[in-house]
Design a protein around this motif. Structure first.
Motif, short mmCIF file in Angstrom:
data_model
loop_
_atom_site.label_atom_id
_atom_site.label_comp_id
_atom_site.label_asym_id
_atom_site.label_seq_id
_atom_site.Cartn_x
_atom_site.Cartn_y
_atom_site.Cartn_z
N GLU A 1 0.93 -1.33 -0.03
CA GLU A 1 0.00 0.00 0.08
C GLU A 1 0.81 1.33 -0.04
N CYS A 2 1.98 1.39 0.44
CA CYS A 2 2.87 2.14 0.41
C CYS A 2 4.43 1.99 -0.25
N SER A 3 4.81 2.76 -1.28
CA SER A 3 5.97 2.47 -1.81
C SER A 3 6.69 3.44 -2.38
N LYS A 4 8.01 3.63 -2.00
CA LYS A 4 8.64 4.76 -2.45
C LYS A 4 9.28 4.76 -3.90
N GLY A 5 9.07 3.22 -4.33
CA GLY A 5 9.21 3.03 -5.86
C GLY A 5 10.67 3.21 -6.13
N ILE A 6 11.74 3.01 -5.16
CA ILE A 6 13.29 2.92 -5.86
C ILE A 6 13.47 1.86 -6.31
N PRO A 7 13.97 1.62 -7.47
CA PRO A 7 14.51 0.58 -8.04
C PRO A 7 15.75 -0.32 -7.48
N ALA A 8 15.71 -1.68 -7.43
CA ALA A 8 16.61 -2.10 -6.89
C ALA A 8 18.10 -2.23 -7.33
N ASP A 9 18.19 -2.00 -8.46
CA ASP A 9 19.44 -2.04 -9.35
C ASP A 9 20.34 -0.50 -9.00
N SER A 10 19.21 0.51 -8.61
CA SER A 10 19.84 1.66 -8.27
C SER A 10 19.87 2.24 -6.93
N PHE A 11 19.23 1.03 -6.23
CA PHE A 11 18.89 1.56 -4.68
C PHE A 11 20.30 1.89 -4.05
N ALA A 12 21.39 1.35 -4.15
CA ALA A 12 22.57 1.62 -3.30
C ALA A 12 23.14 3.07 -3.55
N VAL A 13 23.08 3.48 -4.80
CA VAL A 13 23.52 4.79 -5.45
C VAL A 13 22.53 5.95 -4.73
N PHE A 14 21.02 5.71 -4.79
CA PHE A 14 20.36 6.58 -4.40
C PHE A 14 20.31 6.72 -2.71
N ALA A 15 20.51 5.53 -1.82
CA ALA A 15 20.79 5.43 -0.57
C ALA A 15 21.88 6.46 -0.18
N ARG A 16 23.15 6.41 -0.82
CA ARG A 16 24.23 7.45 -0.57
C ARG A 16 23.94 8.85 -1.01
N ASP A 17 23.13 8.88 -2.00
CA ASP A 17 22.74 10.32 -2.33
C ASP A 17 22.02 10.88 -1.18
N THR A 18 21.27 10.06 -0.75
CA THR A 18 20.11 10.64 0.26
C THR A 18 20.92 10.90 1.45
N TRP A 19 22.03 9.91 1.80
CA TRP A 19 22.67 10.27 3.10
C TRP A 19 23.37 11.53 3.10
#
Length: 537
Positions: free
Chosen positions: A230-248
């Motif tokens: 019912e809730c999803s941020k929709g972050i693709p798994a193959d780019s999740f690591a990069v997105f996580a670092r940018d978020t931090w």
């Protein structure tokens, strides 16, 4: 688990942490499901993740009041490799780092579970409250700046709840919902809480004393969270690591609730906060040690009780166990200020947990005592001539004597409810016995009436038979006469019986003529005449 952010707030080098956390599984293009849990140290976060998602996390251990260094944020996957699990150790971090980690996790996670000891509910200075406030503020800021934010499923998992106490459940749920909505209202006026979060409160029993129930409810929660999207941020798994670092890296610098940076803090403020963290660690260590000692003695009593044995000294044993645990906790926290709020809360929680576990033993003990008294009562009234009143008071007295030894006055226990149930059961059994005896007496009386009726029938039959034999009321006089003329085979008989006259003439050869004399029947009256006379009176 893989360390994503260490206790000093340093993010992991490179992107290898993501592959390691996923067990080497190659990521796809689909959205990565992320479930995060936040809470204080030794509050059971790892235990809950293991039970709910089949994770293989090691639980925190505290030995000699020295905490093992935990990661700020650690990651792993569930047993089916469906979701990425984040564990945020809030109390292991300095408050600014904790807030930064909370915002980081909140930005990535589709589901955030806030682990809350039931004794912390309502304390807005507790670890869970600070973490929750950081999550709400970050979402509110994003909503105000962008006009929208990814919706997050927010699960408030309340631990060590007495599930049988519906009133406590309702009060805890209402209090948490009200506090969360109030925090949100203080953070923003851009919209209602439901715009950014789907809020739910889940109650869980104690993981040690009610292990089976805890695991069942945790497993059910895990299955629900994994099966719904019912809730999803929709972050693709193959780019999740990069997105996580940018978020931090792009998130706000370490700051407290007032926005002050870590660099601007003077040594006095840091010293106070480090002291507070140290107090939490000390209290947690003392709490764990005291709880372990009490659990060992309670387990021994449970084993004895499981065999059907009544614990004849449960009351004194319970008070001893509780007082010993409180003394052990006080000894472990002797170096802390008695007015430390964390100490008083953990002491209250310790008392509640041990009292609840002992209460289960007390209830079971009363059940065994009640069954023994009821068995005694049934045996006493089994004889037909037994007195139900004597048996009632005797069984009640036996129950009271044993129940008194089970009561711990300091815990507020009472046996009046169980005594009332026993008395009601005995009264019901007495009423059933009375109805049975009455039915049996009624059956005996009916059988006696039937026998009396049969006797009357037999008497009437005998009277009819006697009436028929005696001729009845129509003819009480019976007369008969027979005549055979001399030297002939002619036989004439006349009879009067039951009011009727019968004349019979027959020719019968006289087989006994050779025995007659010259005058016919030598032994019969004159003229060969025979008479019979029968009269009924």
């Amino acid at each position: 688990a893989t360390v994503v952010v260490d206790a000093n707030g340093t993010f992991a080098d490179g992107d290898a942490w993501f592959a390691e956390a996923r067990g080497g599984a190659a990521p796809g293009e689909d959205a990565q499901l992320v479930i995060a849990i936040a809470g204080s140290e030794v509050s059971g976060k790892s235990t809950l993740l293991n039970a709910a998602f089949g994770a293989a996390l090691q639980t925190s251990q505290i030995v000699g009041n020295v905490r093992a260094q935990n990661a700020g944020v650690a990651a792993c996957t569930d047993e089916s490799n469906t979701a990425l699990l984040f564990e945020l150790n809030a109390a292991a971090l300095d408050p600014p780092v904790n807030i930064h980690c909370a915002k980081f996790v909140g930005a990535l996670a589709d589901v955030v579970i806030v682990n809350i000891p039931v004794t912390d509910v309502g304390h807005l200075d507790a670890v869970y409250a600070r973490t929750l406030q950081a999550l709400l503020k970050d979402a509110a800021a994003l909503l105000e700046s962008d006009g929208a934010c990814g919706k997050t499923r927010l699960v408030l998992a309340v631990r060590d709840v007495d599930l049988d106490n519906s009133q406590e459940l309702d009060e805890v749920t209402a209090l948490l919902v009200d506090d969360t909505k109030r925090m949100w209202a203080q953070a923003t006026s851009a919209g209602e809480l439901e715009v950014a979060f789907n809020l739910e409160v889940v109650a869980l029993p104690h993981a040690r004393f009610e292990k089976e129930s805890f695991e069942q409810r945790a497993k059910k929660l895990g299955e629900k969270l994994l099966s719904t999207s019912e809730c999803s941020k929709g972050i693709p798994a193959d780019s999740f690591a990069v997105f996580a670092r940018d978020t931090w890296e792009n998130s706000t610098d370490f700051s407290d609730d007032d926005g002050a940076t870590e660099a601007s803090r003077d040594d006095g403020t840091r010293s106070v906060r480090k002291s507070s963290v140290s107090a939490i660690e000390t209290a947690e260590a003392a709490f764990s040690a005291a709880l372990d000692s009490a659990e060992g003695r309670i387990s021994e009593l449970k084993s004895e009780q499981a065999s059907g044995t009544v614990l004849s000294t449960l009351g004194s044993d319970a008070e001893s166990i509780l007082q010993s645990a409180l003394d052990k906790f006080a000894e472990g926290t002797a170096s802390l200020d008695e007015n430390e709020d964390v100490v008083s809360r953990r002491e209250s929680e310790l008392r509640t947990l041990i009292s609840s576990a002992l209460g289960v033993l007390f209830t079971k003990n009363l059940q065994l005592i009640r069954e023994a008294a009821f068995t005694q009562y049934k045996g006493a009234i089994s004889a037909d001539d037994s007195s139900t009143d004597y048996a009632f008071f005797s069984a009640d007295d036996s129950f009271v004597k044993l129940a008194k030894t089970s009561v711990a006055d300091s815990l507020g226990w009472t046996y009046e409810t169980q005594r009332s149930e026993l008395q009601s059961a005995m009264k019901e059994l007495a009423a059933q016995r009375k109805r049975f005896v009455s039915a049996r007496l009624a059956g005996a009386a009916q059988q006696q009436n039937q026998m009396h009726f049969l006797q009357m029938q037999q008497s009437q039959l005998q009277a009819v038979q006697h009436h028929a034999y005696s001729g009845g009321a129509d003819g009480q006089l019976n007369v008969g006469a027979a005549y055979r003329p001399t030297d002939t085979n002619l036989n004439i008989s006349v009879g009067y019986q039951q009011g009727r006259t019968n004349v019979q003439i027959s020719v019968v050869p006289d087989e006994y003529a050779s025995y007659l004399g010259p005058n016919g029947f030598s032994a019969v009256g004159p003229a060969n005449l025979g008479l019979s006379f029968n009269a009924s009176i």
